[in-house]
Design an enzyme around this catalytic site. Structure first.
Site, mmCIF file in Angstrom:
data_model
loop_
_atom_site.group_PDB
_atom_site.id
_atom_site.type_symbol
_atom_site.label_atom_id
_atom_site.label_comp_id
_atom_site.label_asym_id
_atom_site.label_seq_id
_atom_site.Cartn_x
_atom_site.Cartn_y
_atom_site.Cartn_z
ATOM 1 N N LYS A 171 0.827 -1.211 0.000
ATOM 2 C CA LYS A 171 0.000 0.000 0.000
ATOM 3 C C LYS A 171 0.861 1.259 0.000
ATOM 4 O O LYS A 171 2.061 1.215 0.238
ATOM 5 C CB LYS A 171 -0.951 -0.022 1.211
ATOM 6 C CG LYS A 171 -2.116 -0.994 0.984
ATOM 7 C CD LYS A 171 -3.141 -0.945 2.080
ATOM 8 C CE LYS A 171 -4.280 -1.920 1.762
ATOM 9 N NZ LYS A 171 -5.242 -2.019 2.870
ATOM 10 N N ARG A 220 -2.945 -9.953 5.349
ATOM 11 C CA ARG A 220 -3.442 -9.984 3.966
ATOM 12 C C ARG A 220 -2.317 -9.535 3.048
ATOM 13 O O ARG A 220 -1.804 -8.426 3.199
ATOM 14 C CB ARG A 220 -4.653 -9.053 3.852
ATOM 15 C CG ARG A 220 -5.311 -9.025 2.476
ATOM 16 C CD ARG A 220 -6.545 -8.117 2.513
ATOM 17 N NE ARG A 220 -7.226 -8.068 1.229
ATOM 18 C CZ ARG A 220 -6.913 -7.248 0.235
ATOM 19 N NH1 ARG A 220 -5.919 -6.392 0.387
ATOM 20 N NH2 ARG A 220 -7.584 -7.277 -0.895
HETATM 21 C C1 8Y4 Z 1 -1.100 -1.601 -3.523
HETATM 22 C C2 8Y4 Z 1 -1.649 -2.789 -3.176
HETATM 23 C C3 8Y4 Z 1 -1.801 -0.451 -3.307
HETATM 24 C C4 8Y4 Z 1 -2.903 -2.838 -2.605
HETATM 25 C C5 8Y4 Z 1 -3.045 -0.499 -2.760
HETATM 26 C C6 8Y4 Z 1 -3.610 -1.684 -2.419
HETATM 27 C C7 8Y4 Z 1 -7.910 -4.389 2.644
HETATM 28 C C8 8Y4 Z 1 -8.997 -5.179 2.264
HETATM 29 C C9 8Y4 Z 1 -8.255 -4.099 0.549
HETATM 30 C C10 8Y4 Z 1 -7.509 -4.397 4.000
HETATM 31 C C11 8Y4 Z 1 -9.279 -5.971 4.391
HETATM 32 C C12 8Y4 Z 1 -5.579 -2.666 -1.381
HETATM 33 C C13 8Y4 Z 1 -10.239 -5.611 0.148
HETATM 34 C C14 8Y4 Z 1 -6.956 -2.249 -1.035
HETATM 35 N N1 8Y4 Z 1 -7.455 -3.725 1.550
HETATM 36 N N2 8Y4 Z 1 -9.681 -5.976 3.118
HETATM 37 N N3 8Y4 Z 1 -9.205 -4.990 0.943
HETATM 38 N N4 8Y4 Z 1 -8.231 -5.212 4.837
HETATM 39 N N5 8Y4 Z 1 -9.927 -6.736 5.285
HETATM 40 N N6 8Y4 Z 1 -4.884 -1.657 -1.890
HETATM 41 O O1 8Y4 Z 1 -6.578 -3.710 4.438
HETATM 42 O O2 8Y4 Z 1 -5.165 -3.777 -1.209
HETATM 43 S S1 8Y4 Z 1 -8.160 -3.546 -1.094
#
Ligand code: 8Y4
Length: 268
Positions: free
Chosen positions: A213, A247
């Protein structure tokens, strides 16, 4: 928890594996299955499958579209692999259908606040992950502000867990999650990471989703593809703060962090 992403506008293309752009964004089953097998071989206990992007500005997805994206993958995974599937959804109809397909967990970034979601989730008997997100994705990053971010997140998660229990979701089936990157500044995210023990103290298993992230980008100055080491460092801190589930896009590397943490926990 390994991430299997099915949305065409995912943040991280390395995880956009369910997707076949040549087929009009229909999920590519082969790709998703290969990814799932690799994650299980690397030690994942559960796989998170989602069909709605939470990226700010992402196009809204109809119920049918979400069902069409998610269900074939859930069915294919469960048909072939010994895996617990977590379905990333806020949509009651998707929860019900996912349960019928044999999914084991609902991962709801809206913490069952959509009309009918509490009831639908309760009726499935599935585990639920309740995540903190202070506003809808379209506006959540417009100047996030908290007096005390940890108190706000803890209060929210306590309230949502109570609502879930009141709706007849067993407390033993509830997981909570501070929602890293959802309506938070970089400093809010790192404060939450430091104060994770306060959230673990609420008495529910804690899930931490930090993998690649922007908070890792802010700390390291690296683009998505360079954020593995920073993500594993953050995962290690989350484990030390009491996280029960990580995750991640990178299961093998994260399992190494879990192995190191687990020996630190062990007493001779
Ligand atoms: C790079 C990689 C930049 C990933 C942004 C992202 C969470 C989640 C997401 C979390 C739970 C994401 C569906 C966002 N984040 N579910 N989901 N907890 N429970 N962004 O932190 O991965 S999606």
């Amino acid at each position: 928890m390994g991430i299997i992403n099915l949305t065409p506008d995912s943040f991280y293309d390395g995880a956009t594996l369910g997707l076949d752009t040549s087929a009009g964004f229909r999920p590519n089953l082969d790709k998703a299955l290969r990814q799932a097998e690799n994650m299980l071989a690397a030690g994942a206990s559960l796989l998170d499958v989602g069909g709605e992007s939470t990226r700010p500005g992402a196009a809204p997805v109809s119920v049918q579209e979400e069902l069409d994206r998610v269900l074939p993958i859930v069915e294919a995974l469960l048909e072939r692999l010994d895996v617990i599937v977590s379905v990333d959804t806020s949509t009651p109809q998707v929860m019900t259908a996912a349960a019928a397909a044999g999914a084991g967990m609902i991962n709801d970034v809206r913490a069952l606040r959509r009309p009918g979601a509490l009831e639908a989730a309760a009726a499935t008997g599935m585990a639920v992950c309740l995540m903190h997100m202070p506003a809808e994705p379209a506006v959540m990053q417009d100047r996030p502000e908290y007096d005390d971010v940890v108190a706000a997140v803890a209060g929210f998660l306590r309230e949502r867990a109570s609502a879930a229990v009141a709706a007849d979701i067993a407390a033993e089936r509830i997981v909570i999650d501070p929602g890293f990157g959802f309506g938070k500044t970089v400093q809010h995210n790192f404060t939450l990471l430091r104060e994770l023990p306060r959230l673990a103290g609420l008495g529910y298993p804690l899930l931490a989703g930090i993998s690649r992230k922007s908070m890792i980008g802010a700390a390291t100055g690296r683009a998505l593809e360079g954020r593995l080491a920073g993500s594993v460092a953050a995962a290690t801190l989350a484990l030390q703060g009491g996280a029960a589930i990580i995750r991640s896009h990178d299961v093998a590397a994260t399992m190494d962090a879990i192995a190191v943490h687990s020996l630190v926990q062990q007493d001779p």
